[in-house]
Enzyme design. Sequence first.
Site, PDB file in Angstrom:
ATOM      1  N   GLY A   1       1.148  -1.297   0.271  1.00 54.26           N
ATOM      2  CA  GLY A   1       0.262   0.032  -0.205  1.00 54.26           C
ATOM      3  C   GLY A   1       0.706   1.653   0.111  1.00 54.26           C
ATOM      4  N   ALA A   2       1.891   1.122  -0.855  1.00 53.83           N
ATOM      5  CA  ALA A   2       3.014   2.381  -0.521  1.00 53.83           C
ATOM      6  C   ALA A   2       2.350   3.848  -1.862  1.00 53.83           C
ATOM      7  CB  ALA A   2       4.237   1.757  -1.092  1.00 53.83           C
TER       8      ALA A   2
ATOM      9  N   GLY B   1      -0.706   8.117   1.187  1.00 58.71           N
ATOM     10  CA  GLY B   1      -0.912   7.912   3.016  1.00 58.71           C
ATOM     11  C   GLY B   1       0.457   7.217   3.802  1.00 58.71           C
TER      12      GLY B   1
ATOM     13  N   SER C   1      -3.756  -1.129  14.947  1.00 56.53           N
ATOM     14  CA  SER C   1      -4.511   0.089  15.861  1.00 56.53           C
ATOM     15  C   SER C   1      -5.158  -0.346  16.854  1.00 56.53           C
ATOM     16  CB  SER C   1      -5.779   0.555  14.920  1.00 56.53           C
ATOM     17  OG  SER C   1      -6.774   1.286  14.004  1.00 56.53           O
TER      18      SER C   1
ATOM     19  N   TYR D   1     -13.477  -3.780   9.822  1.00 56.91           N
ATOM     20  CA  TYR D   1     -11.816  -3.647  10.063  1.00 56.91           C
ATOM     21  C   TYR D   1     -11.022  -3.361  11.697  1.00 56.91           C
ATOM     22  CZ  TYR D   1      -8.498   0.311  10.447  1.00 56.91           C
ATOM     23  OH  TYR D   1      -6.950   1.191  10.746  1.00 56.91           O
TER      24      TYR D   1
END
Length: 399
Positions: free
Chosen positions: A93-94, A97, A226, A274
């Site tokens: 996911g680079a 964000g 998270s 999530y």
Amino acid sequence: MALQAASLVSSAFVFPKEGKSNAYFKDSSLFGVSLSEHVKADFSSCALKCKREFNQGVGAVRAQTMVAATPALDRASSESKKTLGQGTCIVTGASSGLGLATAKALAETGKWHIIMACRNFLKAERAAKSAGIAKENYTIMHLDLASLDSVRQFVDTFRRSGRPLDVLVCNAAVYLPTAKEPAFTAEGFELSVGTNHLGHFLLSRLLLEDMKKSDYPSKRLIIVGSITGNTNTLAGNVPPKANLGDLRGLSGGLNGLNRSAMIDGGVFDGAKAYKDSKVCNMLTMQEFHRRLHEETGIAFASLYPGCIATTGLFREHIPLFRLLFPPFQKYITKGFVSEHEAGKRLAQVVSDPSLTKSGAYWSWNKHSASFQNQLSQEASDAEKARKVWEISEKLVGLA
């Protein structure tokens, strides 16, 4: 990508629950050489240089494919970088964000070559250029964590590149807080857990063999956690709270067909899905540590880099939330962290000599100083971690 107290604001909005309908599928030697031979050599060298320059420019996407097709060239490049002490780090996911900020922070040190593992080649290429990441410091490879076939293809492509693997950062995430019905991965798993947990679980397990072969002095496997998955925090106690229950939904395959698409077997909730996936991420990190740290010498860690309130992770939320959440975090909770700062923090976990402890969950205080934080009872449950590991092995085809 980490998520902090999103639920503190989202809890102020009430979304009508609709009855569950049919699930849908959602959609990477100068002497002794004749003159003619010398000319041929110069010509070949020139041609190769031109081809390389073209591939780095207009043919950027094609260049990535060529990497996999020319392992001998890449091995030579890899050995050269190794001589310079440059490590190789994969970041999922680079293209945006936290992932992009981390890639930039690592590349700027000159000590890392970043494999940007992303679904969209062009988006990743544009993002890397926009961020000012030097071309020699990154390579883009296709990876769609919502497809186990794509995960396996990525691992094969990476191995054919001939590069060593020193650090793996599992960062990419899907967050669908307002979804009334579940979406599914290519294999039929609920999308959030299927992508955030199962995709990364398979990727980590397969690439572990590559990391074992690395002679890098500090090998690490990092999974982004998270605060919202930790019920020992304020943010973690805002409904819907993370809760894996007895894992009946995970055991059933999360397919929503005669069985629940939720890990605990309950009614679908996008925000909870999530949070549950993040608990799985943190449990998985600890199980990696217990099973493999002593054998491999790899440091396994998770982290919460802070609340990146402006990240694209919230793009699926309602407009009012996206408008109010950043100032709420900046001025009310004081928990706001920029993508730049969060990227520096994750890069610190990748390379800082002081953050080599395996099994740790890292956080930062208001002075941006790192410390080892405490996980909630569920997120540190060794027996549940073992069960999640064993069920996940079966779901991804490793058992």
